[in-house]
Design an enzyme around this catalytic site. Structure first.
Site, PDB file in Angstrom:
ATOM      1  N   GLU B  70       0.807  -1.226   0.000  1.00 55.63           N
ATOM      2  CA  GLU B  70       0.000   0.000   0.000  1.00 55.63           C
ATOM      3  C   GLU B  70       0.834   1.267   0.000  1.00 55.63           C
ATOM      4  OE1 GLU B  70      -0.710  -2.553   2.055  1.00 55.63           O
ATOM      5  OE2 GLU B  70      -2.742  -3.195   1.531  1.00 55.63           O
ATOM      6  N   HIS B 139     -11.080  -4.763   9.624  1.00 57.37           N
ATOM      7  CA  HIS B 139     -11.697  -4.593   8.300  1.00 57.37           C
ATOM      8  C   HIS B 139     -13.059  -3.902   8.400  1.00 57.37           C
ATOM      9  CE1 HIS B 139      -8.760  -7.696   7.305  1.00 57.37           C
ATOM     10  NE2 HIS B 139      -9.004  -7.538   6.031  1.00 57.37           N
TER      11      HIS B 139
END
Lengths: 327, 335, 370
Positions: B70, B139
């Site tokens: 990322e 998440h």
């Protein structure tokens, strides 16, 4: 005068010297003025490392983008950023390259391909990969280049970026400026491998090591890997082994250095002295021409400081502008 | 003409239309094509929940699968945005911003200011937010307050398909970095969406429902919880006005003030944790701007100050419910 | 008595997005004798409020719905029946009434709109009514076919009614081929061609009236009559602040004060109406189209196309309708249309066909049917 035996013409040799000398004098002057308390904040000086920035940047044009480090003055000057705007910025003036909002660590000039000095170590590598991705997508032939010191080359961003550039075959060059110290910590302590260039192999990328105090070594090695990047050959890593004349930041007592280390570097590893010796001993450039450049550079730096000192400070209205393009 | 479209399809259509309109728009992220370099089919996934499915067939190499890296690819999207591209980078779950946050808040957010107004950073970072997916603590978070705190970022969180398409097109065309938060439990939610391209501007709240008795401020999934609460309260004769903020930065405080000046009661609903939340921010601002209009203490309805739990039994307790909102409105109505 | 003699009064459906409405108030008492077109109740949605006209005649035997309550589209609000029908039969009718399953559904509403491809691009239109003369409704600047919300169904009881979205408007193509008045008239003609309408009664509002009049001048054989409502084209003045404000407004705060110019009753400018217009204005190409039209038709804040003299020379029956409170185009322009029948409607603004729908509907039908 003898025939020119160097890979650059006389004009370019003089230009290279002028760039290196400008960086040197810019930093020497900041060292003095900072000591006098005239510069706010803190500065990280590039003195001693001039041959790297200059030898590399002579191959680049304004389409090529570089992401610099906290020690960015040399990269800025070599990439063509105006020294008056830089000096004013370092003095925190509204006439500065960033209108006084960035300071020494954030000088940028996107029109010159200078994406910014950076206060976050290793942050420039992904950004430069983005520049390379844009160059590839838009097909304009430019490249991306990131600079990291030996310290920041241990950051995940740097290592991830090597992988990203490699799998996407980006027109990208990673320059590791190894001056032996990450702030105060020795590279021998902080980095397991002997050379950063060795790491390149782990990413399937060519790696080279050059003597960063030797302008000509840098110039030739950089020329080859930049050409490879431009021609679609993908990214490379180039490690420049160099010396830092000053501390990590101004005011650093540098007690971590060995006895006489700075004196030794100044005497034997000064890239400007080495350059002057090479071109005058080969009898290609007249020492008098270099002396003339020395005086011109000193005058230019003096003028930059005078202008910066005289320039207005930003006003209260500037505090809240330019957070967004559109509010 | 307008059709009923899910929020997921509306987002896909926005990306499709902007890629067709502007060749500098690229879309990148983990598995947004899916199957890159694999022996099986191309475009295997189209994103983990299929939001970008089908775009690869239309736009080819301008959709780029990234490695699980990322920092590198979000940073590359940001860098590319300063060099002539308009990248849309998908961070999958906003929870993952921890690994690349420097690129978002120290780089993208600051370029324009730090460089004295010279830089434009037209990058859009799409990410899923919110709980209810039984996806546990890493998440499921509503991290909107963290990005909203950062000057230089714009933060968007649509509650319906119409807004999602218009706000995403606006995000892509906008020259500032935008964090585009997609509530995963709204992907299937449908509303009328025009076929044509259109924009929804930033900083304009939507008055979802008009009412004279109490103002409920919400965004994302919570707009729907607020609507359920308002329906229930309407049966008792309590009329709630619902303000859907739509964008958190910039934020349309004026619409909230206007509404509270009419109703005198404020209930802020936020799926985020309570401390330094959007709800806390709006409540604080309103207390300052419209104190004289308030007939009762403002109420905050938020998730508790805990991570998002896994067990459905606990997660259902964690997410603010319509009942919580009804109770909060009642508190403001009590004599 | 059979159930056939019982007639339901239902919650109307105004436009695509209407799903429910508030019965603001009854305008007639139980036991009252009602004629077709009488205003029987006031209904409000999140977008618009209007009186509802009776579609059938009869005695209002029962007010089923209560004032102030919200009802879904096609809900039973009242019952019309002759004296002879017993209260028990009416009770049984009410008990047996079922809300249609598709009431307010998009499919139901969407099928009321059609699209046709012409040289001017894709045009959306609505078609209502099976018999009678062809009647084409042409909206004004920035409007769409829903400007005829309170007219189309009533007119369709005695005519074949077509209402279109002009290019750049509503859900028609947003690219303008030719932003001149002649260009728009050509596009209206292309619409008639595409729908194989040889001759039509044209009803135009504001800019749409100028378009209709222009077509009557250019192709008089296609136009049976003209009804010009709050018409452009009859004088040079126009409220330039309205035009510029409408084109430039980007937010609810900017647009709402502009829209207040359209109605005598400012209460009619609801949040829903403002939101719907913003949704239209935010579609790609709309801003450019409106700018082009404004620059072409209303340059320097003046109307650029003056048709009064040409209209006077036509042998086409022409009706002019104006609200006396029009703040967009001066009602005095009505006098410039020398040959026409002129009807001034007190207390109505620029959107007179919405504000005084029953009066306008009656005038149009009288004009068209003779």
């Amino acid at each position: 005068m003898n025939d020119n035996v160097f890979p650059l013409g006389n004009e370019d040799l003089l230009e290279a010297y002028r760039t290196m000398k400008t960086i040197r004098e810019f930093e020497e002057r900041l060292h003095v003025d900072f000591g006098r308390g005239e510069i706010p904040g803190f500065v990280h000086l590039y003195a001693g490392e001039e041959a790297a920035a200059t030898g590399i940047m002579m191959h680049l044009n304004d389409q090529d983008r570089i992401a610099s480090t906290h020690r960015g003055h040399g990269h800025c000057i070599a990439k063509g950023v105006d020294i008056n705007a830089m000096m004013a910025e370092i003095y925190g003036k509204v006439t500065g390259a960033c209108r006084g909002k960035g300071g020494s660590m954030h000088i940028a000039d996107l029109s010159k391909g200078m994406m910014g000095a950076n206060g976050i170590l290793g942050a420039g590598s992904p950004l430069a990969c983005g520049a390379a991705l844009a160059a590839k997508t838009l097909g304009h032939g430019g490249i991306g280049m990131s600079f990291t010191g030996d310290g920041a080359s241990n950051q995940g961003t740097f290592l991830e970026s090597l992988n990203l550039a490699a799998i996407w075959n980006l027109p990208m060059v990673f320059v590791v400026e190894n001056n032996g110290y990450a702030e105060s910590t020795s590279v021998d302590y902080a980095t397991a491998v002997d050379s950063y260039a060795d790491r390149a192999a782990g990413f399937g990328v060519p790696g080279v090591i050059v003597d960063g105090t030797d302008f000509f070594a840098v110039y030739e090695a950089a020329g080859e890997i930049i050409r490879r990047a431009r021609e679609g050959g993908g990214p490379s890593l180039m490690e420049c082994k160099m010396v830092r004349f000053f501390g990590h930041f101004e005011g650093d007592a540098q007690t971590y250095r060995g006895a006489g280390e700075n004196e030794h570097n100044r005497a034997n590893r000064d890239c400007l002295k080495l350059f002057r010796a090479r071109v005058t001993e080969a009898d290609v450039i007249d020492g008098g021409d270099l002396d003339a450049i020395d005086s011109e550079v000193l005058a230019a730096i003096e003028q930059a400081v005078e202008q910066a000192v005289a320039a207005p400070l930003p006003g209260a209205a500037d505090l809240t502008t330019d957070v967004y393009v559109r509010y | 003409m307008a059709r009923n479209l899910s929020m997921k399809d509306a987002i896909n259509e926005a990306l499709d239309q902007e890629m067709a309109r502007d060749p500098t728009v690229i879309v990148m992220g983990e598995d947004i094509v899916g199957g890159s370099g694999s022996p099986g089919e191309d475009d295997a996934w189209g994103g983990v929940l299929g939001v970008t499915k089908g775009l690869y067939a239309k736009h080819g190499d301008r959709l780029i699968d990234t490695p699980l890296s990322e920092s590198a690819y979000i940073g590359a999207a940001i860098g590319a945005s300063t060099c002539g591209l308009r990248p849309v980078a998908e961070l999958m779950f906003l929870d993952f911003m921890g690994v690349c946050f420097d690129q978002i808040f120290n780089q993208a957010a600051k370029f324009r200011y730090m460089f004295g107004g010279k830089a434009e950073t037209p990058v859009t970072i799409r990410a899923m937010v919110g709980a209810g997916f039984r996806a546990a603590a890493q998440h499921s978070q509503m991290l909107t307050p963290i990005v909203t705190h950062i000057p230089g970022l714009k933060v968007v969180c649509p509650s319906n398909a119409y807004d999602a398409k218009g706000l995403l097109i606006q995000s892509i065309r906008d020259n500032d970095p935008v964090i585009f938060c997609e509530h995963k439990n709204l992907y299937a939610h449908e509303s009328d969406v025009p076929e044509e391209s259109y924009t929804v501007p930033f900083g304009e709240a939507n008055i979802v429902r008009e009412g004279a008795d109490a103002t409920i401020v919400a965004y994302g999934l919570m707009v729907h919880r607020a609507s359920e609460a308002a329906e229930a309260l309407a049966k008792e004769g309590i009329q709630c006005e619902i303000v859907d903020l739509r964008t958190l930065s910039p934020i349309d405080i004026d619409s909230v003030v206007e509404s509270v000046e009419n109703t005198g009661r404020l209930i802020c609903v936020d799926e985020a944790n309570p401390r330094c939340s959007i709800a806390a921010d709006v409540t604080a601002t309103l207390s300052q701007e419209a104190f004289g209009s308030l007939k009762a203490a403002p109420q905050l309805v938020t998730a508790p100050h805990t991570p998002v739990p896994f067990s459905p039994a606990l997660e259902d307790l964690y997410i603010p419910s319509a009942e919580h909102i009804v109770d909060a409105v009642r508190k403001t109505m009590a004599p | 008595m059979s159930e056939d003699s019982i007639t339901a009064v239902l919650m109307p459906k105004w436009g695509l997005s209407m799903r429910e409405g508030v019965l603001v108030d009854w305008l007639v008492d139980e036991g009252a004798e009602i004629g077709v077109g009488d205003e029987i109740m006031e209904v409000e949605t999140d977008k618009i409020a209007s009186a509802v006209e009776a579609a059938d005649a009869g005695i209002l035997r029962r007010r089923v719905a209560a004032a102030g309550e919200t009802y879904p589209v096609r809900a039973l609000l009242g019952v019309l029946a002759p004296e002879a029908v017993s209260d028990d039969e009416i009770d049984a009718y009410i008990a047996a009434y079922e809300l249609p399953a598709d009431a307010g559904d998009d499919e139901d509403a969407a099928s009321q709109y059609e699209f046709v491809d012409t040289a001017a691009g894709r045009l959306r239109y609505a078609r209502r009514g099976d018999d009678g003369p062809a009647l084409v409704l042409v909206h004004g600047f920035g409007g769409d076919l829903d400007n005829w919300l309170f007219n189309i169904d009533v007119l369709a009881q005695q005519a074949r009614v077509f209402a279109l979205d002009l290019p750049g408007h509503g859900q028609s193509s947003k690219q303008l081929g030719d932003p001149s008045l002649a260009g728009l008239a050509g596009e209206l003609q292309a619409f008639l061609d595409a729908l194989e309408i040889d001759r039509a009664h044209l009803v135009g509002h504001s800019m749409g009236a100028a378009v209709a009049a222009r077509l009557a001048c250019d192709a008089p054989g296609r136009v049976q009559s003209l009804a010009l409502i709050s018409a452009a084209g009859l004088g040079p003045e126009i409220n330039a602040d309205y035009i510029d404000g409408f084109v430039d407004a980007e937010s609810r705060r900017e647009l709402k004060p502009v829209l207040l110019n359209l109605f005598a009753d400012s209460e009619l400018v609801s949040r829903g109406m403002v939101d719907d217009l913003l949704k239209y204005k935010r579609i790609d190409g709309v801003h450019e189209a409106l700018q082009q039209l404004a620059a072409s038709l209303f340059a320097d804040g003046r109307q650029q196309n003056l048709l009064a003299a040409q209209i006077a020379e036509l042998s086409i029956p022409t009706l002019v309708i104006w609200g006396t409170e029009d703040r967009v185009i001066p009602p005095a322009h009505a006098q410039n249309a020398a040959v026409a029948r002129i009807e001034q409607i007190d207390g109505a603004g620029h959107m007179v066909q919405m504000e005084q729908a029953s009066r306008v509907n009656a005038l149009i039908l009288e004009h068209v049917l003779g």
